[in-house]
Enzyme design. Sequence first.
Site, short mmCIF file in Angstrom:
data_model
loop_
_atom_site.label_atom_id
_atom_site.label_comp_id
_atom_site.label_asym_id
_atom_site.label_seq_id
_atom_site.Cartn_x
_atom_site.Cartn_y
_atom_site.Cartn_z
N GLY A 1 0.82 -1.21 0.00
CA GLY A 1 0.00 0.00 0.00
C GLY A 1 0.85 1.25 0.00
N ASN B 1 1.28 -2.38 5.30
CA ASN B 1 0.55 -1.12 5.45
C ASN B 1 -0.76 -1.07 4.68
OD1 ASN B 1 0.37 1.99 5.79
ND2 ASN B 1 0.43 1.71 3.58
N SER C 1 -4.42 0.10 13.81
CA SER C 1 -5.14 1.37 13.94
C SER C 1 -5.64 1.52 15.37
CB SER C 1 -6.34 1.40 12.99
OG SER C 1 -7.18 2.52 13.26
N TYR D 1 -13.68 -2.73 9.72
CA TYR D 1 -12.33 -2.16 9.79
C TYR D 1 -11.71 -2.40 11.17
CZ TYR D 1 -8.57 1.27 9.16
OH TYR D 1 -7.33 1.88 9.05
N ALA E 1 -12.47 -4.70 13.38
CA ALA E 1 -12.18 -6.12 13.57
C ALA E 1 -10.92 -6.53 12.83
CB ALA E 1 -13.37 -6.96 13.11
N ILE F 1 -4.63 10.29 11.07
CA ILE F 1 -3.49 10.84 10.36
C ILE F 1 -3.97 11.59 9.12
CG2 ILE F 1 -1.26 10.29 9.29
CD1 ILE F 1 -1.42 9.50 12.25
#
Length: 246
Positions: free
Chosen positions: A12, A89, A141, A154, A156, A187
């Site tokens: 990514g 990432n 995250s 997301y 999970a 971010i």
Amino acid sequence: MLFRDRVSIITGASQGIGKKIALTLAAEGAHVCVFDIVREGAEEVAREIHEAGGKASVHCLDVGDSGQVTEAVDEVIKTLSSVHFLVNNAGITRDNLLMRMKSEEWDSVMNVNLKGVFNCSKAVIRTMMGNRFGRIVNISSVVGEMGNAGQTNYSASKAGVLGFTKSLAREVASRGITVNALAPGYIETAMTDNLSDAVKNMFLDIIPMKRLGKPEDVANAVRFLLSEDASYITGQVLNINGGMYM
């Protein structure tokens, strides 16, 4: 240079946090393998690295596809002889309330965010074990720790990354391989640019430092965890969130 002649795979890496990580490691002498599904963006990052005097190669693939990942990693090893660093990432969001969430929204997020970490780590681990050296950093995250409404998929997936990190760290520590995770807060990236001012202000209210993070805040932490200064650190989660979650 910290990472001269080190071969680094960053998934990514065509934009946002991944791009900043790629540029940061390249500036430290690493050969950066830009793994991304968006070829145009990946080629632009590689071009920036080359123009700055660094080394980079582009590999266009879907990290959720184990066959594509294996093929890409095999190509890296064949061309560059080894893989020293892996930064997982790559990530996507498909936000929705659970009652409205479609199976495809759940599956696509899990496929990239969690299965992608599995696929890439599995593809490099044998080489790292053979070398008795390796560094893996997984980007999780803050919502993988604290949750967030509308992001059950997301959250999970990112919580799964933390469990994966700790388990793999235990498996490979005796072979000189460290596995750690970063848990960024909010971010400033293209992903957060889509948030409304009201949502951004809501988050700023619960961030003690009263600002969103920057991609370099994450990239600098990755640089530390890949360096020899972090050689005795494994299985850990480093929070980069301005105090949003403690």
